[in-house]
Design a protein around this motif. Structure first.
Motif, PDB file in Angstrom:
ATOM      1  N   LEU A 101     111.566  81.799  60.805  1.00 23.75           N
ATOM      2  CA  LEU A 101     111.271  80.307  61.494  1.00 23.75           C
ATOM      3  C   LEU A 101     110.267  79.441  61.278  1.00 23.75           C
ATOM      4  N   ALA A 102     109.045  80.060  61.046  1.00 26.46           N
ATOM      5  CA  ALA A 102     107.955  79.231  60.701  1.00 26.46           C
ATOM      6  C   ALA A 102     107.760  78.629  59.437  1.00 26.46           C
ATOM      7  N   SER A 103     108.183  79.875  58.476  1.00 18.71           N
ATOM      8  CA  SER A 103     108.356  79.663  57.166  1.00 18.71           C
ATOM      9  C   SER A 103     109.293  78.460  56.803  1.00 18.71           C
ATOM     10  N   TYR A 104     110.297  78.704  57.519  1.00 22.06           N
ATOM     11  CA  TYR A 104     111.303  77.539  57.098  1.00 22.06           C
ATOM     12  C   TYR A 104     110.960  76.161  57.628  1.00 22.06           C
ATOM     13  N   CYS A 105     110.281  75.826  58.921  1.00 24.08           N
ATOM     14  CA  CYS A 105     109.676  74.844  59.068  1.00 24.08           C
ATOM     15  C   CYS A 105     108.663  74.220  58.391  1.00 24.08           C
ATOM     16  N   LEU A 106     107.833  74.959  57.875  1.00 26.79           N
ATOM     17  CA  LEU A 106     106.627  74.724  56.942  1.00 26.79           C
ATOM     18  C   LEU A 106     107.183  74.273  55.440  1.00 26.79           C
ATOM     19  N   CYS A 107     108.490  75.008  55.044  1.00 28.87           N
ATOM     20  CA  CYS A 107     108.924  74.570  53.903  1.00 28.87           C
ATOM     21  C   CYS A 107     109.803  73.263  53.982  1.00 28.87           C
ATOM     22  N   PHE A 108     110.853  73.140  54.973  1.00 33.56           N
ATOM     23  CA  PHE A 108     111.744  72.175  54.810  1.00 33.56           C
ATOM     24  C   PHE A 108     111.970  71.274  56.062  1.00 33.56           C
ATOM     25  N   ASN A 110     109.705  68.638  56.834  1.00 35.97           N
ATOM     26  CA  ASN A 110     109.196  67.541  56.666  1.00 35.97           C
ATOM     27  C   ASN A 110     108.064  67.630  57.593  1.00 35.97           C
ATOM     28  N   LEU A 111     107.060  68.500  57.785  1.00 32.74           N
ATOM     29  CA  LEU A 111     106.007  68.420  58.643  1.00 32.74           C
ATOM     30  C   LEU A 111     104.808  67.340  57.993  1.00 32.74           C
ATOM     31  N   HIS A 113     101.705  67.549  57.755  1.00 29.29           N
ATOM     32  CA  HIS A 113     100.632  68.241  57.013  1.00 29.29           C
ATOM     33  C   HIS A 113     100.915  69.862  57.226  1.00 29.29           C
ATOM     34  N   PRO A 114     101.962  70.274  56.118  1.00 28.74           N
ATOM     35  CA  PRO A 114     102.387  71.839  56.541  1.00 28.74           C
ATOM     36  C   PRO A 114     101.351  72.406  56.020  1.00 28.74           C
ATOM     37  N   GLU A 115     100.427  71.861  54.990  1.00 32.44           N
ATOM     38  CA  GLU A 115      99.463  72.785  54.291  1.00 32.44           C
ATOM     39  C   GLU A 115      98.468  73.214  55.250  1.00 32.44           C
ATOM     40  N   ILE A 116      97.986  72.213  56.214  1.00 33.29           N
ATOM     41  CA  ILE A 116      96.988  72.575  57.115  1.00 33.29           C
ATOM     42  C   ILE A 116      97.186  73.434  58.175  1.00 33.29           C
ATOM     43  N   ILE A 117      98.619  73.566  58.634  1.00 34.30           N
ATOM     44  CA  ILE A 117      99.117  74.597  59.730  1.00 34.30           C
ATOM     45  C   ILE A 117      99.124  75.941  58.829  1.00 34.30           C
ATOM     46  N   PHE A 118      99.774  75.970  57.512  1.00 35.88           N
ATOM     47  CA  PHE A 118      99.730  77.170  56.877  1.00 35.88           C
ATOM     48  C   PHE A 118      98.260  77.767  56.643  1.00 35.88           C
ATOM     49  N   GLY A 119      97.576  76.833  56.116  1.00 35.15           N
ATOM     50  CA  GLY A 119      95.938  77.326  56.002  1.00 35.15           C
ATOM     51  C   GLY A 119      95.462  77.917  57.175  1.00 35.15           C
ATOM     52  N   LEU A 120      95.793  77.515  58.567  1.00 36.55           N
ATOM     53  CA  LEU A 120      95.464  78.330  59.563  1.00 36.55           C
ATOM     54  C   LEU A 120      95.857  79.670  59.902  1.00 36.55           C
ATOM     55  N   PHE A 121      97.292  79.514  59.503  1.00 35.31           N
ATOM     56  CA  PHE A 121      97.679  80.877  59.663  1.00 35.31           C
ATOM     57  C   PHE A 121      97.336  81.910  58.642  1.00 35.31           C
ATOM     58  N   THR A 122      96.978  81.331  57.317  1.00 35.90           N
ATOM     59  CA  THR A 122      96.541  82.310  56.293  1.00 35.90           C
ATOM     60  C   THR A 122      95.209  82.668  56.775  1.00 35.90           C
TER      61      THR A 122
ATOM     62  N   GLU B  25     112.618  69.591  67.510  1.00 33.21           N
ATOM     63  CA  GLU B  25     113.016  70.878  66.812  1.00 33.21           C
ATOM     64  C   GLU B  25     111.983  71.639  65.942  1.00 33.21           C
ATOM     65  N   LYS B  26     111.229  70.801  65.391  1.00 35.21           N
ATOM     66  CA  LYS B  26     110.062  71.470  64.317  1.00 35.21           C
ATOM     67  C   LYS B  26     109.246  72.299  65.248  1.00 35.21           C
ATOM     68  N   PHE B  27     109.006  71.743  66.442  1.00 26.82           N
ATOM     69  CA  PHE B  27     108.109  72.308  67.379  1.00 26.82           C
ATOM     70  C   PHE B  27     108.803  73.719  67.805  1.00 26.82           C
ATOM     71  N   ALA B  28     110.104  73.635  67.985  1.00 28.44           N
ATOM     72  CA  ALA B  28     110.743  75.006  68.535  1.00 28.44           C
ATOM     73  C   ALA B  28     110.505  76.049  67.236  1.00 28.44           C
TER      74      ALA B  28
END
Lengths: 286, 309
Positions: A101-108, A110-111, A113-122, B25-28
């Motif tokens: 779920l998280a990967s899908y959200c980060l990729c598709f 349209n967040l 700043h996905p790279e910031i959230i991804f960076g925090l995960f990493t 939705e993104k949040f979910a």
């Protein structure tokens, strides 16, 4: 294909000169590396006098299953396996769902700043366990989950490594494909299920196996949470053999260690290529 | 048929709902992971900092604020200095077994041999499937000073085997070997992944110039694989810090006379055996700071390598 074969041929011509010395190094190293495993399995089939008499020889002329029988009597092996399995299943299923779920959200999705959230995960991949050990123990005690299997699983329901790998795999899916589906008014969850998941299936399967083996092998965290013996996992039970270096437990401890290793071993035999393939891609590439 | 239609209607409804609440939705999708990370990764660090300024025995309802006293006490505790020194040794040995060695082997397997690489790689990864607890128990018997295989080898050469787990110095080596053996394969595979990407043409060209394998490694392979090397360096550092915990706990419990204890084990003892939670938290924060310093230093070195090439 032809180019590849050509490359391999040239490779052989250039390198075969000094190859034998490297082969010798590798074979010797391999024997040393495999010895402990063969030793473990071999010793688990030996009687005590056999163990003392056999020196470096891992094989025995009179194999016995006495060690296994005694382990099944002294430790309730089936219960140990069941406890390990429950924790590993909860952790694996939950980690894979949250990671996908998280990967899908980060990729598709349209967040901004996905790279910031991804960076925090990493970054969280590298947080030493020692820093979070005490607070997590306290949190779980407060929740009343001390001494429960769920308590072992709870802090591990999501995994940064999983997000890292699965995102890596999802990024190779062309974005226009997803956007086209969106324009056709297909919901995100349907896209994820029908389009994305089938495409990243190899990575997902590899991560499932990886999560499962890791959870199965875990020692420190279950040790802190599980104090009652009927909740012990199979790795925790190994500790009960450590008090006697006298040697009486030698064979039976190796029997239990072999049983604990069976599950990851079987998984590896079936999915060796997939596991190695995923790990080979895991290096940081820029 | 009717069912399908209704299902479509329902899914249409849910879709409209999500459309209205795009952000939701993104949040979910992110929420499950973020919750777990915040509660069990971020919050603990903050809470650990807070605890490190408190005097507390983990059970009493009252915590007493003591400022930096825990840090002061820790630094004047000879046990802490011992553990710090030991941690350095563990990290050094783990670097040897799980950074230098796999780097060398992956270069040999990826670029210097033509046959058997896949078999070596599959088998050498094997120990990484084992639990550290299994590795600990197997190596406890392997290094048994009376009749373990290692003792037998010493006997073959006419020497008496050292008492691996009861003499200081040897104990760190033995525990590091156990941990290193089990973790070597994983790093090997990660390195291999980077090394197979190094274009063979570059190496061929260098060979035609009669460059030695050693030189090829330093001039071509190392610069091209340094991002992966950085990654492996960091995880090896973490291993040296915490993977050795399991063998320590299983075999020596930090002994003999603290000869095998390390920072993580000290944290465990302070908090769960001596109930000095504040001190334990202080050591945890110190270990985190050391880790971050190493990270920074390594990052700087790595950048320099990049610029030079």
């Amino acid at each position: 294909m032809r180019i590849r074969r050509e490359k391999e041929r040239r490779n052989i011509q250039i390198h075969s000169k000094g190859e034998w010395k490297y082969q010798v190094i590798l074979i010797v190293s391999l024997i040393i590396m495999m010895y402990p495993i063969v030793y473990m399995i071999g010793t688990s089939f030996k009687t005590l006098s056999d163990i003392f008499a056999s020196g470096l020889n891992v094989f025995t002329a009179n194999p016995t299953t006495a060690n296994y029988r005694s382990v099944f009597v002294s430790n309730d092996v089936l219960r140990l396996l069941r406890n390990s399995l429950i924790i590993a299943l909860i952790v694996t299923i939950s980690k894979i769902i949250t990671s996908v779920l998280a990967s899908y959200c980060l990729c598709f999705m349209n967040l901004k700043h996905p790279e910031i959230i991804f960076g925090l995960f990493t970054v969280s991949m590298f947080i030493p366990f020692s820093v979070i050990m005490i607070p997590n123990y306290l949190t779980l005690s407060q929740m009343g989950l001390n001494n429960t299997l769920l308590g072992v699983a709870l802090p591990q329901l999501a995994d940064a490594m999983g997000i890292y790998r699965i995102r890596q795999s999802m990024r190779s899916i062309p974005k226009p494909l997803i956007e086209a589906a969106r324009l056709d008014n297909v919901g995100h969850f349907t896209i994820l299920r029908r389009i994305v998941l089938p495409l990243v299936k190899p990575a997902v399967i590899a991560m499932i196996i990886f999560f499962f083996i890791n959870s199965w092998n875990e020692f420190v965290w279950p040790m802190l949470i599980l104090k009652r013996e009927e909740l012990y996992t199979i790795t925790l039970a190994l500790q009960t053999f450590m008090d006697s270096e006298s040697g009486s437990a030698w064979g039976s401890s190796m029997a239990l260690a072999t049983i604990a290793t069976m599950v990851p071993m079987v998984l590896y035999i079936f999915a060796q290529r997939k596991i190695i393939g995923t790990f080979m891609q895991s290096g940081v590439k820029e | 048929m009717q069912d399908k239609k209704r299902a479509r209607q329902v899914s249409g409804k849910t879709q409209r709902f999500w459309k209205k609440h795009r952000k939701l939705e993104k949040f979910a999708y992110l929420l499950p992971s973020i919750t777990i990370f915040c509660v069990f990764m971020v919050w603990p660090i903050v809470y650990n900092m807070y605890l490190s300024t408190m005097e507390w025995n983990m059970v009493s309802p009252v915590k007493k604020f003591v400022g930096f006293d825990n840090y002061k006490n820790v630094f004047s505790d000879p046990g802490f200095l011992k553990a710090l020194g030991n941690t350095g040794l563990y990290v050094l040995l783990m670097m040897l077994f799980c950074f230098v060695a796999p780097y060398f082997y992956s270069y040999v397997m990826g670029k210097l041999i033509t046959r058997g690489a896949k078999v070596y790689r599959a088998l050498m990864f094997f120990p990484s499937l084992l639990s550290l607890a299994v590795a600990a128990i197997v190596f406890m018997w392997l290094f048994n000073s009376v009749s373990g295989p290692v003792a037998e080898i010493f006997e073959l050469f006419g020497h008496e085997s050292p008492h691996w787990f009861t003499s200081s110095g040897y104990v760190i080596v033995a525990l590091s070997i156990a941990t290193g053996w089990r973790s070597f394969g994983y790093n090997l595979i990660v390195f291999l992944g980077a090394i197979v990407e190094v274009p063979i043409e570059l190496i061929e060209a260098a060979k035609l110039e009669k460059a030695s394998n050693w030189k090829i490694f330093w001039r071509i392979v190392f610069p091209l694989t340094s991002p992966t090397a950085l990654y492996v360096f960091i995880i090896t550092f973490v291993m040296g810090l915490q993977y050795v915990f399991t063998p320590i706990q299983m075999i020596t419990k930090g002994g003999p006379n603290m000869a095998s204890t390390n920072l993580v084990y000290l944290i465990y003892q302070y908090s769960f055996q001596f109930f000095q939670t504040g001190r334990a938290a202080a050591v945890a924060i110190i270990s985190l700071v050391i880790f971050l310093l190493v990270l920074l230093l390594q990052n700087r070195l790595n950048k320099r390598v990049h610029y030079e090439n």
